[in-house]
Design a protein around this motif. Sequence first.
Motif, short mmCIF file in Angstrom:
data_model
loop_
_atom_site.label_atom_id
_atom_site.label_comp_id
_atom_site.label_asym_id
_atom_site.label_seq_id
_atom_site.Cartn_x
_atom_site.Cartn_y
_atom_site.Cartn_z
N THR A 217 2.01 1.71 -3.59
CA THR A 217 0.86 2.17 -4.38
C THR A 217 0.58 3.65 -4.12
OG1 THR A 217 -0.10 -0.04 -4.28
CG2 THR A 217 -1.57 1.76 -4.87
N LYS A 218 0.63 4.04 -2.86
CA LYS A 218 0.38 5.44 -2.50
C LYS A 218 1.44 6.36 -3.09
CE LYS A 218 -0.23 8.47 1.52
NZ LYS A 218 -0.24 8.55 3.00
N SER B 175 0.83 -1.21 0.00
CA SER B 175 0.00 0.00 0.00
C SER B 175 0.86 1.25 0.00
CB SER B 175 -0.93 0.00 1.22
OG SER B 175 -0.17 -0.01 2.43
#
Length: 308
Positions: free
Chosen positions: A34-35, A31
């Motif tokens: 992805t961020k 995550s």
Amino acid sequence: MDKMSALAMFVVAAEHGSFSLAAEQLGKTPSAVTKAVAQLETQLGARLFERTTRRMALTEAGRIYLDSARQALMQLQLASEEIEQLQHALRGSLRITAPPSFGPAFLARACSRFMQAYPQVRLEVDLSDNFDDLLDGGYDLALRDDPGEHPGLIVQPLLENRLLLCASPAYLARRGGEVTPENFAQHDWLLLRHPLASRSFWWISYRGENIRLRQPPALLESDNYDFLLACLLDGRGLQFVPGWSAAPYLQRGELVELMAGDWQLQSAFGPRVYLLYLPHRRSTRKVKVFIDILRACLQEHGLLPPTA
């Protein structure tokens, strides 16, 4: 999240084609990667990846941005190294590639002196005729006797690559007589077998005129220069030897130069030895220091003028 961290995550994700693999390598969560990529896309106003449930691939904008991101990270790393080296002793690694014959002739002396002066730098020296790409091979510096076409590289001449016809005193005592192009075929020849060198003819310059001579039969031929040099020193025949290799043996009287003066064999390897490195290595202190030591060694052995 800072911009450079996001760029690093983007580059690793692009290289692996996966956010999860990138996260695993970087010690991050998927995550977080992805961020980071999403933040870059928002700042750019363009998608960097096309993502589906099965795969992801760079968009055209992503491919363009990847090159710039790599350069930015490389420049930042080099700047960090330079600042650290200004404040501390040289450290890290220095990767060099050169033809095998350069090693015993002069490169080993320069490396030994560099290691003595900078023991915290780990040298990696690959001696090969393969002419590996500097960027793909991760090299900081290359020495070449034929630079060829290398767009994007810094190319500096280092020393002359003049060929000398040599023999040992023992060979000359055994065979006697003057060596001239007219009696080449009467002598024993040690010939280097190389893709760049003709196996049929030599081109020789004589008083400004280029003359083509048929190569005499070889008593011994090999693709290894140092093997032939050992046989030359042992008195097995005649050989054309680069001046940078012959110099110490001529000084000690272990070899004699023949046909000195008007005759000059035209080398298939070019008239000079060159230094090659990537533009972003221009200001790297480790590279500068090594080149200075190399030039000093060559000057001490009479291969470069003192002002070179």
